[in-house]
Write an enzyme that holds these catalytic residues in place. Structure first.
Site, mmCIF file in Angstrom:
data_model
loop_
_atom_site.group_PDB
_atom_site.id
_atom_site.type_symbol
_atom_site.label_atom_id
_atom_site.label_comp_id
_atom_site.label_asym_id
_atom_site.label_seq_id
_atom_site.Cartn_x
_atom_site.Cartn_y
_atom_site.Cartn_z
ATOM 1 N N GLY A 102 4.579 8.275 4.147
ATOM 2 C CA GLY A 102 3.452 8.677 4.966
ATOM 3 C C GLY A 102 2.859 7.526 5.753
ATOM 4 C CE LYS A 120 4.301 0.154 2.151
ATOM 5 N NZ LYS A 120 3.250 0.759 1.276
ATOM 6 C CG ASP A 217 1.816 8.410 -4.473
ATOM 7 O OD1 ASP A 217 2.076 9.513 -5.010
ATOM 8 O OD2 ASP A 217 2.316 8.043 -3.397
#
Length: 378
Positions: A102, A120, A217
């Site tokens: 996401g 990232k 998460d």
């Protein structure tokens, strides 16, 4: 599917099974250490209201003072411009892509000094929307250090570019290994050690960091494995600072996490505590033992939700039917059942019925000692 529908679906499937994260330059700061964050999709639900060496039981204290305005250049020694980042990633070549989620895409990158890192890169079209997630991950990663947590090396926040640079963890994700992507299957000993590593990382976040951190998460695709099969918890984009005072909760307007791992009480009440990570860990532990994903949409209705299916089998005296068939070795029944029982306690629908992660780590350690006494089940 809208959020209320997802909440209803997850709760209706699972609950019946139980009773009871500078200056404005192009520089990114890196420390001279190497060893990746592999991203995988997560879900944000808008709410309407040799064998592996021994793992130490003791979790070290937080290494430094926690600040919500970290100055990362205090740890830096290597500076990168966006041009250097582009060179290190071969202009963000698809061939160097490690994963996608996401937040954006993760790339393997080699610096001029030969150091390999993971970068990232936030999705440029969602740059503004992802600023909060970016800041959250930077602020949290800058202040934690534990061998079972992926280490932040630097970041770039310039214009529409937002990059997080972490250590490179070379052996892929836990989910990939459960799927056999890397060839050989994980044996039971490796699965037990990986479970202990994850528990240690979460225990540090919950109990030993100066500010309690809730990951939010925890899942198999956010667990990275080193070349020695040590586990590191990754991806802190959804993490929140908690409260070290026992019993405190955070009431949130959005439920974030991944369907199948989400704490049903968190989804129902929007109240977040470390026990939400405990629930996710329970689901993950069942996944580690069975090899099945939390939700297997192609299976029959009674097997679709793995935690429910596993609980039913366990209650019917068919615990050994849950052993991942990829494990060819003989698995000791008592050891396997102890791990399953612990997983179900962690995944209890009511947080009051779940142990804390420190207790989970201690119990896994005791299971490991018993396993070693049995000669690894041989």
């Amino acid at each position: 599917m809208d959020a209320p529908g997802l909440v209803y679906l997850c709760c209706s499937y699972i609950c019946p099974c139980f009773q009871s994260r500078s200056k404005d330059t192009e520089d990114a700061v890196l420390v001279k250490e190497s060893n990746s964050v592999k991203s995988s999709p997560s879900t944000e639900l808008s709410s309407v209201s040799g064998k592996i060496p021994a793992s130490p039981l003791r979790v070290p204290p937080s290494p430094g003072r926690f600040s919500m305005s970290p100055k990362l250049d205090r740890i830096g020694s290597v500076h990168l411009t966006m041009r250097q980042v582009a060179r290190a990633t071969q202009n963000f070549s698809p061939s160097l892509k490690l994963g996608e989620g996401g937040f954006g895409t993760v790339y393997k990158a080699q610096l001029q000094d030969g150091q390999t890192v993971a970068i990232k890169r936030a999705s440029r079209e969602n740059s503004d929307a992802l600023r909060s997630e970016f800041r959250s991950e930077i602020e949290l990663l800058a202040k934690i250090e534990h061998r079972n947590l992926v280490k932040l090396l630097g970041y770039v926040d310039k214009g529409i570019e937002r990059l997080i640079i972490t250590e490179y963890v070379p052996n892929g994700t836990l989910r990939e290994h459960l799927d056999g992507v890397h060839g050989s299957c994980l044996d039971f000993s490796q699965r037990l050690e990986i479970s202990i590593d994850i528990a240690h990382g979460l225990t540090y976040l919950h109990s030993y960091a100066e500010k309690q951190i809730i990951h939010r998460d925890v899942k198999s695709s956010n667990i990275l494995l080193t070349d020695r099969m040590r586990a590191k918890v990754a991806d802190f984009g959804f993490a929140r600072v908690g409260d070290n005072e026992s019993g405190k909760t955070h009431v949130l307007t959005k439920v974030k996490g991944t369907v199948g791992y989400l704490d049903p009480e968190y989804m129902r009440t929007f109240k977040l505590t470390p026990k939400s990570d405990v629930y996710s860990f329970g689901v993950l532990l069942v996944e580690i033992l069975t090899g099945r994903r939390p939700v297997e949409s192609r299976r029959s209705p009674e097997e679709k939700v793995t935690i429910r299916w596993a609980f039913g089998k366990f209650n019917n005296g068919e615990a050994m039917h849950l052993v991942d068939p990829q494990m060819k070795e003989a698995v000791d029944k008592k050891i396997f059942k102890k791990m399953l029982n612990l997983s179900f306690e962690c995944a209890a629908p009511t947080r009051a019925d779940r142990p804390d992660m420190k207790s989970v780590g201690e119990r896994l350690w005791a299971i490991r000692m018993k396993y070693l006494q049995l000669g690894r089940g041989e």
